[in-house]
Structures are given as structure tokens and as C-alpha cells.
Motif scaffolding. Structure first.
Motif, mmCIF file in Angstrom:
data_model
loop_
_atom_site.group_PDB
_atom_site.id
_atom_site.type_symbol
_atom_site.label_atom_id
_atom_site.label_comp_id
_atom_site.label_asym_id
_atom_site.label_seq_id
_atom_site.Cartn_x
_atom_site.Cartn_y
_atom_site.Cartn_z
ATOM 1 N N ASN A 296 -27.578 39.807 66.161
ATOM 2 C CA ASN A 296 -27.930 40.547 67.366
ATOM 3 C C ASN A 296 -28.234 42.003 67.022
ATOM 4 N N PHE A 297 -28.927 42.674 67.945
ATOM 5 C CA PHE A 297 -29.176 44.100 67.762
ATOM 6 C C PHE A 297 -29.374 44.755 69.122
ATOM 7 N N HIS A 298 -29.189 46.062 69.146
ATOM 8 C CA HIS A 298 -29.490 46.805 70.368
ATOM 9 C C HIS A 298 -30.048 48.164 69.972
ATOM 10 N N THR A 299 -30.677 48.808 70.931
ATOM 11 C CA THR A 299 -31.315 50.078 70.602
ATOM 12 C C THR A 299 -30.740 51.200 71.458
ATOM 13 N N GLU A 300 -30.958 52.386 70.968
ATOM 14 C CA GLU A 300 -30.452 53.564 71.658
ATOM 15 C C GLU A 300 -31.306 54.752 71.251
ATOM 16 N N HIS A 301 -31.456 55.717 72.146
ATOM 17 C CA HIS A 301 -32.126 56.962 71.753
ATOM 18 C C HIS A 301 -31.070 57.970 71.336
ATOM 19 N N GLN A 302 -31.183 58.446 70.127
ATOM 20 C CA GLN A 302 -30.275 59.497 69.678
ATOM 21 C C GLN A 302 -31.127 60.574 69.038
ATOM 22 N N ASN A 303 -30.874 61.837 69.385
ATOM 23 C CA ASN A 303 -31.673 62.922 68.781
ATOM 24 C C ASN A 303 -33.162 62.700 69.016
ATOM 25 N N ASN A 304 -33.560 62.208 70.192
ATOM 26 C CA ASN A 304 -34.959 61.884 70.489
ATOM 27 C C ASN A 304 -35.550 60.874 69.518
ATOM 28 N N GLN A 305 -34.720 60.056 68.982
ATOM 29 C CA GLN A 305 -35.161 59.091 67.966
ATOM 30 C C GLN A 305 -34.617 57.718 68.350
ATOM 31 N N PRO A 306 -35.501 56.697 68.536
ATOM 32 C CA PRO A 306 -34.943 55.363 68.783
ATOM 33 C C PRO A 306 -34.246 54.816 67.528
ATOM 34 N N ILE A 307 -33.032 54.325 67.748
ATOM 35 C CA ILE A 307 -32.209 53.794 66.653
ATOM 36 C C ILE A 307 -31.892 52.333 66.977
ATOM 37 N N ILE A 308 -31.945 51.484 65.968
ATOM 38 C CA ILE A 308 -31.542 50.090 66.168
ATOM 39 C C ILE A 308 -30.249 49.842 65.390
ATOM 40 N N SER A 309 -29.295 49.236 66.067
ATOM 41 C CA SER A 309 -28.039 48.843 65.407
ATOM 42 C C SER A 309 -28.056 47.321 65.286
ATOM 43 N N VAL A 310 -27.971 46.827 64.045
ATOM 44 C CA VAL A 310 -28.111 45.389 63.772
ATOM 45 C C VAL A 310 -26.767 44.829 63.294
ATOM 46 N N SER A 311 -26.367 43.669 63.815
ATOM 47 C CA SER A 311 -25.126 43.026 63.361
ATOM 48 C C SER A 311 -25.434 41.758 62.576
ATOM 49 N N ILE A 312 -24.760 41.627 61.443
ATOM 50 C CA ILE A 312 -24.909 40.439 60.598
ATOM 51 C C ILE A 312 -23.543 39.759 60.515
ATOM 52 N N VAL A 313 -23.489 38.503 60.916
ATOM 53 C CA VAL A 313 -22.223 37.776 60.880
ATOM 54 C C VAL A 313 -22.223 36.750 59.737
ATOM 55 N N LYS A 314 -23.397 36.166 59.480
ATOM 56 C CA LYS A 314 -23.477 35.138 58.427
ATOM 57 C C LYS A 314 -23.152 35.704 57.050
#
Ligand SMILES: Cc1cc2nc3c(=O)[nH]c(=O)nc-3n(C[C@H](O)[C@H](O)[C@H](O)COP(=O)(O)OP(=O)(O)OC[C@H]3O[C@@H](n4cnc5c(N)ncnc54)[C@H](O)[C@@H]3O)c2cc1C
Length: 412
Positions: A296-314
Motif C-alpha cells: 500500500n501507499f499514500h501521498t502527502e504534500h510536504q514542503n510544497n512537494q508531493p511525497i509518497i510513503s510506500v509499505s512493503i510487507v512481503k
């Protein structure tokens, strides 16, 4: 009567809530933590204007303990929509609870994530669980979540496309082996409230709890090596004696004859990337593809920059550098998302305890391990923020009763 000397080992959420209960009852105490700050597993790193939670985790606003111990307004929460965006065969589709977010109605109806019958069953499950008390959920026989979903009548397709990726991200295991009690509890919480994260990062939760205590309570960078009845031994060999000790972490690491009761843990990796893609920050994204490493992943704007946070479980055999390249490629191939720089990587080995059987909380009568030693921590109930808080409360209340009455009331 002299005030008793009380030690709490662990300044995670459970230890902090134990401290709040002791303070409210007028007791003083020392909290020891091996780390340099409060939070345990609920931490955020801050660097160059960016914030990096130690793994993606959400605060469910329906958690009874969270409502009791946290001020949601002060936490300034970001709310996720009650649904998810699922990437399947390269195409994103949104599904969710249209009764709580009308914008999800049309996408949910037209999506091919599950049949119409599955979509109606999702609503039925929601109604079914909202009627159940925690007590009834946690008294039921346990089967695996996969067995439960099949028994409920969900098709293999909706289990594969929605339940597997969604709950893999929550249970941190890919087979849905987790107890049906935990599934029912978490699903109920998702449908009765919202998944949120504080805008300042998940650490804001720990900081808010710690702010209810005095600075003088805390002793950081102080690892405890052993607890022997009333004596705790620090890693530098020094010792100190306490009337009561609350262990709000793995007791098997600290008490010699519990060595054979070591906890096994589920792990997760979490990578943060800068991206140029513009994705909705209000939906959690899932990938419905058995071959994909990304869960899964989600996005966020930080410092006027879109950031993606990705989770790896496998599990995988990649080095960190190979993993970063692999994740970039998967995001491109499976989701048409371009990311360019990996700005943070976490490998969290002890993320959630592996538990065959789960309970709602540890009753205070069961927190006492020895005359002077009491236990807290999420691993004693169901591996959640709610359990961490409730077990901290139970342990502290048991200590208070022991001090004031000499015995612990077995009710509650
Ligand atoms: C990636 C991830 C995702 C999660 N997702 C969710 C979610 O979405 N929703 C949810 O409800 N929960 C989630 N959780 C679980 C939640 O974070 C935990 O339930 C909760 O933080 C447990 O708190 P705790 O105080 O019981 O334990 P911990 O946070 O582990 O605290 C134990 C503390 O004890 C200290 N300590 C350990 N040994 C010693 C020693 N020998 N001496 C001194 N100090 C010591 C540690 O440094 C630590 O600070 C997630 C956890 C992770 C890691």
C-alpha cells in the motif's frame, strides 16, 4: 505512610498511559526508556522540513481508549476517506462506504472490485459489526480472517482485490491468518470512525500523552537489563530498588525465567519518495497483484512537494538499493506513478506482535506477574494503539489498588 517508589519501563503509548493513571491518582514514578525520546513504535523523524513516520500507521478515531486519552482537535488530524483506491491491471478504481462519503457512491458501484453481491455484503458486515459489543467480539471462537471472510460469503475475487491488500497493510502479514476477533474489532473501528494521522506526524500522539506528565518523570537513553523482583539493573550495571515496577514492553527480555516466552514479531519496510504525480492524499492506495512487492501507499504534500510513503510487507532478497529501484519500477509499471528520489527508508523488525489468540484488553487482575511486578503493552491483548492504552491503564490501576487496598479487585 511513605509514598511508594514506582518504576515504569518503556515510554511507548502503554507506559505513558500507565504514567497518566498514576499521576492522576497522586503517585510519582520514574519512566525509563532505552530510546532518546517518548513514543516507542509511535515515532516520527523530522528532517529539512519533512516528517517521516516510523512506518505507516493510523489512529482510528473510534478507538474508545483514544477518545479517552487524546484530544483529537489538538492533534490536528488528517482524515482519510472511508475507502481505498485499488490499482488492478494498471487501472485505479476507488471503492468505499458511500453512506459516509457520498463521493464514493458512483466509483464503488461501477468498480469491478467484487460483484454487486460482495458490495452488499460489505454493507451487511458493517451493520452486523456495529451491533456487536467488544465483549461479544472477543468472546467468539477464533478462526483466521481468511476463513471468516469466506464463511461470510465474500467471493475469492473481492478477498483478493480488496480485503487481502487492505488488511495485509493492517495486520502486516499477507495470508490473512490473523484472528477473526481482530478483524471484527478493526473493521468495526473503521466503520464507526475514521482512519487518521496527525498532520505533525504520528509522534504527535506520543508527545500529547507525554505532555500530561512531568519532565522529571522521564529517564531516556536508559536501557534496563534485568528486573529481579523489586530491583532493576541498568545496562551500566547499576541497580535501583522500587516498590512496584510496571514493565510496558517485552517482559521476557528482562525477567530471567520468562526467557522461553519470547514474543515473535511481524516486520514492515517503509520508503518515502519524492514524486511528480498528483494523487489524492485522502485515499489509501492498494495494489491488487500477487506479483507486486508493494502492498500500500499514500501521498502527502510536504514542503510544497508531493511525497509518497510506500509499505512493503512481503519478504524479499533485495538489498536496500535494489529494493528502492524495484519499488520505483513497480510504481511506474503498475500505477503509472513516477517517483524520483527516495528520501527515507525504515526497516521495522518489531512492528506488531504475532498472536495466535487476541483479547480486547488485559484485565487489571491479570497484569500482576509477581508481587511487585506488573505488565503492560499492546502485545498482551491485540497489538493496537487501543490495546496499548488500555493495558497501560490496567497495569497502573492494579498497582494503585495493590497500594491502597493490598489486593487487586478481580472485577475489570
Ligand atoms: C509500522 C507499524 C504500523 C502500525 N499500525 C498501527 C495502526 O494502524 N493502528 C494501531 O492501532 N496500531 C498500529 N501499530 C501498533 C502500535 O504502534 C502499537 O500497538 C503501540 O505503539 C504499542 O505501544 P507499547 O507502548 O505497547 O509498545 P512500544 O511502543 O513498543 O513501547 C515499548 C517501549 O519500551 C522501550 N524499551 C524496550 N525495552 C527496553 C529496555 N530494556 N529498557 C528500557 N526501555 C525499553 C522501547 O524503547 C519502547 O519505547 C503499528 C505499529 C507499527 C510499528
Amino acid at each position: 505512610m511513605d509514598k511508594p517508589k514506582i518504576a515504569i519501563i518503556g515510554a511507548g503509548v502503554s507506559g505513558l498511559v500507565a504514567g497518566i493513571n498514576l499521576k492522576n491518582a497522586g503517585y510519582n514514578f520514574d519512566i525509563f526508556d532505552a530510546a532518546d525520546r517518548v513514543g516507542g513504535r509511535v515515532k516520527t523523524d523530522y528532517r529539512e522540513g519533512f516528517k517521516f513516520d516510523h512506518g505507516f500507521q493510523v489512529l482510528l478515531t473510534a478507538y474508545p481508549a483514544a477518545k479517552k486519552y487524546l484530544d483529537f482537535d489538538l492533534l490536528d488530524l488528517k482524515y482519510f476517506k472511508p475507502g481505498a483506491k485499488i490499482f488492478k491491471n494498471g487501472k485505479p478504481q476507488s471503492i468505499g462506504d458511500p453512506l459516509r462519503d457520498i463521493s464514493l457512491l458512483i466509483p464503488t458501484i461501477i468498480s469491478n472490485i467484487g460483484s454487486l453481491s460482495d458490495k452488499l455484503k460489505i454493507l451487511k458486515l458493517r451493520t452486523h459489526l456495529q451491533k456487536q459489543s467488544f465483549d461479544s467480539i472477543f468472546r467468539k471462537d477464533e478462526v483466521t480472517t481468511l476463513e471468516y471472510l469466506k464463511e461470510f460469503g465474500f467471493s475469492d475475487q473481492v478477498i483478493h482485490d480488496f480485503f487481502k491488500p487492505f488488511f495485509t497493510g493492517i495486520f502486516l502479514e499477507t495470508e490473512l491468518k490473523t484472528s477473526s476477533r481482530k478483524f471484527e474489532f478493526v473493521y468495526k473501528m473503521f466503520t464507526e470512525g475514521y482512519a487518521t494521522v496527525p498532520k505533525k506526524g504520528i509522534q504527535a500522539i506520543s508527545n500529547q500523552l507525554a505532555a500530561k506528565l512531568d519532565k522529571s518523570n522521564f529517564h531516556f537513553n536508559t536501557a534496563i537489563e534485568n528486573v529481579n523482583n523489586q530491583t532493576i539493573r541498568f545496562s551500566d550495571g547499576k541497580t535501583s530498588t522500587y516498590d512496584y515496577v510496571i514493565i510496558a514492553t517485552e517482559a521476557s527480555q528482562l525477567i530471567t525465567n520468562l526467557n522461553n516466552q519470547e514474543i515473535e514479531w511481524k516486520s514492515v519496510e517503509n520508503l518515502y519518495f519524492k514524486t511528480t504525480s498528483n494523487l489524492s492524499p485522502s485515499l489509501i492506495n492498494l495494489i491488487a497483484d500477487d506479483q507486486a512487492l508493494i502492498n500500500n501507499f499514500h501521498t502527502e504534500h510536504q514542503n510544497n512537494q508531493p511525497i509518497i510513503s510506500v509499505s512493503i510487507v512481503k519478504e524479499h532478497d533485495f538489498t536496500k538499493e535494489q529494493l528502492i529501484e524495484h519499488v520505483k519500477q513497480e510504481l511506474k509499471d503498475l500505477c503509472h506513478i513516477e517517483v524520483f528520489e527516495c528520501i527515507k527508508y525504515f526497516s521495522i523488525k518489531k512492528a506488531l506482535p504475532i498472536m495466535v489468540s487476541v483479547n480486547y484488553m488485559l484485565p487489571k487482575s491479570e497484569t500482576q506477574l509477581k508481587d511487585h511486578i506488573f505488565l503492560a503493552g499492546d502485545h498482551l491483548a491485540n497489538g493496537s494503539l487501543n490495546a496499548a492504552m488500555l493495558n497501560g491503564e490496567s497495569a497502573a490501576q492494579a498497582v494503585i489498588e495493590k497500594i491502597e487496598n493490598g489486593i487487586i479487585n478481580i472485577e475489570g
